[in-house]
Design an enzyme around this catalytic site. Sequence first.
Site, PDB file in Angstrom:
ATOM      1  N   ASP A  52       0.860  -1.241   0.008  1.00 39.11           N
ATOM      2  CA  ASP A  52       0.043   0.081   0.037  1.00 39.11           C
ATOM      3  C   ASP A  52       0.753   1.105  -0.230  1.00 39.11           C
ATOM      4  OD1 ASP A  52       0.958   0.226   2.568  1.00 39.11           O
ATOM      5  OD2 ASP A  52      -1.009   0.286   3.523  1.00 39.11           O
ATOM      6  N   CYS A 109       3.199  -2.839   3.787  1.00 35.58           N
ATOM      7  CA  CYS A 109       2.335  -1.783   4.426  1.00 35.58           C
ATOM      8  C   CYS A 109       3.185  -0.929   5.234  1.00 35.58           C
ATOM      9  CB  CYS A 109       1.158  -2.263   4.645  1.00 35.58           C
ATOM     10  SG  CYS A 109       1.042  -3.174   6.376  1.00 35.58           S
ATOM     11  N   THR A 111       3.047  -0.897   8.528  1.00 40.47           N
ATOM     12  CA  THR A 111       3.653  -1.698   9.681  1.00 40.47           C
ATOM     13  C   THR A 111       4.092  -3.186   9.368  1.00 40.47           C
ATOM     14  OG1 THR A 111       1.433  -2.307  10.489  1.00 40.47           O
ATOM     15  CG2 THR A 111       2.123  -0.423  11.470  1.00 40.47           C
ATOM     16  N   HIS A 142      12.007 -22.741   9.749  1.00 37.84           N
ATOM     17  CA  HIS A 142      11.042 -23.373  10.947  1.00 37.84           C
ATOM     18  C   HIS A 142       9.485 -23.492  10.406  1.00 37.84           C
ATOM     19  CE1 HIS A 142      13.616 -22.719  14.529  1.00 37.84           C
ATOM     20  NE2 HIS A 142      14.503 -23.118  13.591  1.00 37.84           N
ATOM     21  N   HIS A 178       9.318 -29.466  12.292  1.00 37.72           N
ATOM     22  CA  HIS A 178       8.708 -28.379  11.700  1.00 37.72           C
ATOM     23  C   HIS A 178       7.773 -28.702  10.790  1.00 37.72           C
ATOM     24  CE1 HIS A 178      11.643 -25.799  13.891  1.00 37.72           C
ATOM     25  NE2 HIS A 178      12.552 -26.571  13.439  1.00 37.72           N
TER      26      HIS A 178
HETATM   27  C1  RB5 Z   1      -1.674   2.887   6.428  1.00 37.80           C
HETATM   28  O1  RB5 Z   1      -1.995   4.182   7.292  1.00 37.80           O
HETATM   29  C2  RB5 Z   1      -1.488   1.813   7.586  1.00 37.80           C
HETATM   30  O2  RB5 Z   1      -2.661   1.569   8.631  1.00 37.80           O
HETATM   31  C3  RB5 Z   1      -0.990   0.389   6.921  1.00 37.80           C
HETATM   32  O3  RB5 Z   1      -0.069   0.684   5.734  1.00 37.80           O
HETATM   33  C4  RB5 Z   1      -0.658  -0.605   7.687  1.00 37.80           C
HETATM   34  O4  RB5 Z   1       0.474  -0.307   8.502  1.00 37.80           O
HETATM   35  C5  RB5 Z   1      -1.585  -1.334   8.404  1.00 37.80           C
HETATM   36  O5  RB5 Z   1      -1.437  -2.454   8.894  1.00 37.80           O
END
Ligand code: RB5
Length: 192
Positions: A52, A109, A111, A142, A178
């Site tokens: 994203d 993304c 996070t 694993h 595993h």
């Molecule tokens: C976008 O602002 C953010 O929420 C997305 O990139 C991600 O971190 C969601 O888990």
Amino acid sequence: MILYKRHKLICLIYIYFIRIYYIGIVFLFFFDIIVVRVYIRSEIMKIAIGADHGGFLHKEAIVRFLRDNGHEVRDFGTHSQDSTDYNEYALDVAKSVSNKLYDRGILVCGTGVGMSIMANKVVGIRAALVHDLFTAEATRLHNDSNVLTMGGRIISIDKALEIVKIWIDTDFSKEDRHVRRIDKISEFSEIK
Ligand code: RB5
């Protein structure tokens, strides 16, 4: 120059062996090429990738890195830093790996969390959220993770590339314990 029968015979034997030698060299040369090509092909993977807006810049660098290293890459987007939902990219990549159109998937993304939650909804997907080199290797050894997720707001592009390299290059250990644990994950994929 007069060539006696004995000399002619020596010449013929010489030519005969030189010919075999050179044919042998040529044969080995082509054989080497085939072996090298098979070796290189075996190292090449088909990789699906998506991001994203939070992971766009990382994704662009990863695509370049993978292509430079000979891998076949399908870029599912996004193609700009405009705000967008991570869900579709995660599903597109996860489904293409689950359907065996691609060997592995990579999702970025902000996070890495949204991507991993979404990708892990798809049957057969073992998406691992990774931000360090130890986990990158361990999750291949694993968990036989088939999708890698990372957070573009958490790690640098250089760190992401290091993680991708280790994650791509590490094979599943196939150790009994595993395999057993992964089988238990697969059994639970039908439970609601
Ligand atoms: C976008 O602002 C953010 O929420 C997305 O990139 C991600 O971190 C969601 O888990």
